[in-house]
Each structure stands twice: as structure tokens, then as C-alpha cells.
Design a protein around this motif. Structure first.
Motif, PDB file in Angstrom:
ATOM      1  N   UNK A  44     -23.423  23.879  11.230  1.00  0.00           N
ATOM      2  CA  UNK A  44     -22.549  23.954  12.406  1.00  0.00           C
ATOM      3  C   UNK A  44     -21.119  24.197  11.939  1.00  0.00           C
ATOM      4  N   UNK A  45     -20.413  25.104  12.608  1.00  0.00           N
ATOM      5  CA  UNK A  45     -19.053  25.422  12.140  1.00  0.00           C
ATOM      6  C   UNK A  45     -18.088  25.631  13.295  1.00  0.00           C
ATOM      7  N   UNK A  46     -16.868  25.170  13.086  1.00  0.00           N
ATOM      8  CA  UNK A  46     -15.767  25.454  14.013  1.00  0.00           C
ATOM      9  C   UNK A  46     -14.665  26.091  13.165  1.00  0.00           C
ATOM     10  N   UNK A  47     -14.106  27.195  13.653  1.00  0.00           N
ATOM     11  CA  UNK A  47     -13.120  27.951  12.867  1.00  0.00           C
ATOM     12  C   UNK A  47     -11.828  28.037  13.670  1.00  0.00           C
ATOM     13  N   UNK A  48     -10.712  27.626  13.053  1.00  0.00           N
ATOM     14  CA  UNK A  48      -9.432  27.616  13.780  1.00  0.00           C
ATOM     15  C   UNK A  48      -8.320  28.195  12.906  1.00  0.00           C
ATOM     16  N   UNK A  49      -7.289  28.700  13.602  1.00  0.00           N
ATOM     17  CA  UNK A  49      -6.093  29.202  12.912  1.00  0.00           C
ATOM     18  C   UNK A  49      -4.868  28.757  13.673  1.00  0.00           C
ATOM     19  N   UNK A  50      -3.826  28.363  12.922  1.00  0.00           N
ATOM     20  CA  UNK A  50      -2.543  28.049  13.543  1.00  0.00           C
ATOM     21  C   UNK A  50      -1.413  28.436  12.605  1.00  0.00           C
ATOM     22  N   UNK A  51      -0.260  28.683  13.200  1.00  0.00           N
ATOM     23  CA  UNK A  51       0.931  28.971  12.386  1.00  0.00           C
ATOM     24  C   UNK A  51       1.753  27.709  12.134  1.00  0.00           C
ATOM     25  N   UNK A  52       1.276  26.550  12.621  1.00  0.00           N
ATOM     26  CA  UNK A  52       2.096  25.338  12.615  1.00  0.00           C
ATOM     27  C   UNK A  52       1.532  24.241  11.718  1.00  0.00           C
ATOM     28  N   UNK A  53       2.356  23.761  10.817  1.00  0.00           N
ATOM     29  CA  UNK A  53       1.935  22.758   9.834  1.00  0.00           C
ATOM     30  C   UNK A  53       1.412  21.476  10.509  1.00  0.00           C
ATOM     31  N   UNK A  54       2.163  20.984  11.502  1.00  0.00           N
ATOM     32  CA  UNK A  54       1.777  19.737  12.159  1.00  0.00           C
ATOM     33  C   UNK A  54       0.442  19.854  12.881  1.00  0.00           C
TER      34      UNK A  54
END
Ligand code: DQA
Length: 142
Positions: A44-54
């Protein structure tokens, strides 16, 4: 087994961003490759991307009790973020660091990785295939 794949800043621009370093394929293609691989392996996998460190820190904290492992490409935060190192240490979830390029063979400022101190392995310089290798390493570790 459930894993979380986290991607840091500018990785949403894959395909457009410095293609001579990161390749021509888009972030969407990366997500598809990872999803297909995990489906075939029964992971099972969830894939995420963000530009924010916090936001990355929040996602790592929230992973406790929900995911068995993390694949983490902190992108530029690799070289600056004690907060991400501390978050990975705090949750104690097995984490593999991954990079599309090999930061150790690029500019000096990319040679430091804070998060590496808390990771069970690092996969670098293998492009999109490196994520699949990182997932397989994680599966063996868990
Ligand atoms: C990267 C390498 C980092 O040095 C850089 O800041 C990135 C991408 C990689 O995947 O090769 O944004 O993490």
C-alpha cells in the motif's frame, strides 16, 4: 505493508526542471511508476509532494502508527534541515533517503545530508528507478 513516499520542493516540476540532471519525465510519471510497482508487490502506498519544510515535518509526524516505512526525497531540504532529521528520529519509522541525481558528485553544498543520519539507507543517482529500489530496500527492512 503500507508506505509513505514524500517529495520535497521543486520535484513537482520534474520534466521541466533541469532535464539534463533530472530527466524529461514528469512528476505524474514518477507517481505512476511508484504506484504500479507497489501494486505489483502488494504494498500500500501514498505519494505526496510539497514545497514546504514544515508540511514535510507534519506529514512525517502524522505517519506514526499509519505507515510501516517512509521513502523520503527531501530535495533541497536534504542539505539544510535539522527539523526533518529530528522528525524522522522522533517517529522511529524506517526511512530510506532517495535522490534522482547523486548529490555527492555535484556542488559541495549538496554533499551534506542531515536526514541521512536517521535513515536506514540512501539511494542516489538512479533516476526514477531509485525510488523503486528504495521501496524494495524498505520492504526487506520492515
Ligand atoms: C535532489 C538533489 C538535491 O540536491 C536537489 O536540491 C533536489 C533534488 C535529487 O533528487 O536529486 O531538489 O534531491
Amino acid at each position: 505493508m503500507n508506505i509513505l513516499v514524500l517529495n520535497g520542493p521543486n520535484l513537482n516540476l520534474l520534466g521541466k526542471r533541469e532535464p539534463e540532471i533530472y530527466g524529461q519525465e514528469s512528476y505524474t510519471t514518477l507517481v505512476e511508476r511508484i504506484s504500479d510497482h507497489c501494486l505489483r508487490q502488494g504494498i500500500g502506498v501514498e505519494i505526496r509532494q510539497t514545497n514546504h519544510e514544515g508540511v514535510l515535518v507534519d506529514w512525517i509526524q502524522e505517519a506514526a502508527g499509519k505507515y510501516d516505512g517512509i521513502v523520503l526525497n527531501p530535495a533541497a531540504y536534504t542539505h539544510t534541515s535539522v527539523a526533518l532529521l529530528d522528525a524522522v528520529k522522533a517517529v522511529g519509522i524506517p526511512t530510506v533517503e532517495v535522490h534522482l541525481s547523486d548529490p555527492d558528485s555535484r556542488e559541495d553544498f549538496r554533499h551534506v545530508s542531515y536526514v541521512r543520519h536517521a535513515c536506514v539507507a540512501a539511494v542516489k543517482g538512479k533516476g526514477y528507478a531509485g525510488y523503486l529500489e528504495a521501496i524494495d530496500l524498505l520492504a526487506k527492512e520492515i
